[in-house]
Enzyme design. Structure first.
Site, PDB file in Angstrom:
ATOM      1  CE  LYS A   1     -65.068-115.691-111.912  1.00 22.91           C
ATOM      2  NZ  LYS A   1     -66.127-116.125-112.813  1.00 22.91           N
TER       3      LYS A   1
HETATM    4  C1  LIG Z   1     -71.795-115.475-114.330  1.00 26.17           C
HETATM    5  C2  LIG Z   1     -70.769-114.739-115.103  1.00 26.17           C
HETATM    6  N1  LIG Z   1     -71.096-113.596-115.704  1.00 26.17           N
HETATM    7  C3  LIG Z   1     -70.196-112.905-116.416  1.00 26.17           C
HETATM    8  C4  LIG Z   1     -68.902-113.339-116.567  1.00 26.17           C
HETATM    9  C5  LIG Z   1     -67.906-112.528-117.347  1.00 26.17           C
HETATM   10  O1  LIG Z   1     -67.011-111.901-116.466  1.00 26.17           O
HETATM   11  P1  LIG Z   1     -65.535-111.560-116.910  1.00 26.17           P
HETATM   12  O2  LIG Z   1     -65.643-110.788-118.164  1.00 26.17           O
HETATM   13  O3  LIG Z   1     -64.990-110.755-115.790  1.00 26.17           O
HETATM   14  O4  LIG Z   1     -64.822-112.839-117.105  1.00 26.17           O
HETATM   15  C6  LIG Z   1     -68.516-114.526-115.962  1.00 26.17           C
HETATM   16  C7  LIG Z   1     -67.142-115.008-116.100  1.00 26.17           C
HETATM   17  O5  LIG Z   1     -66.500-115.306-115.180  1.00 26.17           O
HETATM   18  C8  LIG Z   1     -69.465-115.243-115.201  1.00 26.17           C
HETATM   19  O6  LIG Z   1     -69.138-116.397-114.611  1.00 26.17           O
END
Ligand SMILES: Cc1ncc(COP(=O)(O)O)c(C=O)c1O
Length: 318
Positions: free
Chosen positions: A159
């Site tokens: 991330k």
């Molecule tokens: C690109 C992307 N995909 C998926 C998610 C969902 O991830 P999470 O459920 O861990 O927040 C996020 C959220 O941060 C994201 O930025």
């Protein structure tokens, strides 16, 4: 929603007033996108404020840092304790949690190694990501003309702030074209995810989501919803999903820490199923919200209450 600009921010182990939490414009992160971050939530529950899957978020933060060869000066327990302490200090009952690990100030160049690895944690009040109507009725979305990052480029499992350059292109195009959100394909043309959400399809009572290898973030809400779906007895599948399966699905929904569980009612102006939030989506949405608010048994140990939350509640009552 703009920031109120008050409260404390945790910066490298020190609590700093919001207005003073600044970095130099020559910091490496400003020029080269050298940061990884998290987005988690603390919910108001009957037992007081409780963070949802905080350990999983902190683990992912350090995993993202490891992929980018950033050695965090703070371990997972220290960062977890810092989040809980910061919520207590800022007296939030519920908030969004944003830790960030970034390359700071020393010198500029593509080589980030000379720059220190700094860490900050911010909190703010952030309600629902989409409108109340969208959460109940569903979003109108489009397939983006932008693909997600190809495998072995900027890694989707990290991330990193760099990935959100791609996410912003997807989001801006969707808004410019009159949609609430965009869905990106991977570079093979299979379904990937939204700009900041994972994607789920329901067809004939089976719940499908694209696999981790299709340029998706390994979402913690995705994992929670897969677990809840299994708990409720639904068959789940995480295999390649071709684009056209979207249009022929019975139900479609996004998941994410910000988006929680949000139905999608049309893609490219083609109605999904009945053109409204479907029954399985609603069932999963309801169970997810009950789970994060501590209204059903926490059978997977996903909630971390604030250590002093009982005291805060008692003081509030007194
Ligand atoms: C690109 C992307 N995909 C998926 C998610 C969902 O991830 P999470 O459920 O861990 O927040 C996020 C959220 O941060 C994201 O930025």
């Amino acid at each position: 929603m703009s920031f109120p600009g008050t409260g404390k921010i945790w910066m490298n182990g020190t609590l700093v007033d919001w207005a003073d939490a600044k970095i130099h414009v020559a910091s490496h992160v400003v020029h080269y996108g050298s940061a990884v971050f998290e987005g988690a939530r603390c919910y108001d529950t009957k037992q007081g404020p409780a963070c949802f899957r905080l350990n999983a978020h902190m683990r992912r933060l350090l995993d993202s840092a490891r992929i980018y060869r950033m050695e965090s000066p703070y371990d997972q327990q220290t960062l977890t304790d810092a989040v809980l302490d910061l919520i207590r200090v800022n007296t939030f009952q519920a908030c969004y949690i944003r830790p960030i690990v970034y390359r700071g100030y020393d010198s500029l160049g593509v080589n980030p190694y000379p720059c220190p690895v700094d860490v900050a944690i911010m909190l703010w009040e952030w309600g629902a990501y989409f409108t109340k109507e969208a959460i109940e009725e569903g979003l109108d979305v489009k397939i983006s003309t932008w693909a997600r990052n190809a495998p072995n480029t900027t890694p989707a499992m990290a991330k990193s702030v760099a990935n959100y350059a791609n996410a912003q292109l997807i989001k801006m195009e969707a808004i410019a074209d009159g949609y609430a959100e965009g869905i990106a394909l991977d570079t093979q043309g299979n379904l990937s995810e939204g700009s900041g959400q994972n994607l789920f399809i329901v067809r004939e009572n089976v719940i499908h989501t694209p696999p981790i290898g299709n340029s998706v973030l390994s979402g913690i809400t995705r994992d929670s919803v897969l677990t809840i779906a299994r708990d409720l007895g639904f068959p789940v599948s995480a295999q390649d999903v071709p684009r056209e399966m979207l249009y022929t699905s019975d139900e479609l929904f996004f998941t994410g820490t910000a988006a929680e569980v949000t139905p999608v009612r049309s893609v490219d102006r083609i109605p999904i199923g009945s053109g409204r939030a479907g029954p399985i989506t609603r069932q999963l949405q309801k169970r997810f919200m009950q789970t994060v608010h501590g209204e059903v048994e926490d059978r997977h140990n996903w909630l971390t209450p604030l250590p002093s939350s009982k005291k805060v509640v008692q003081e509030g009552v007194a």
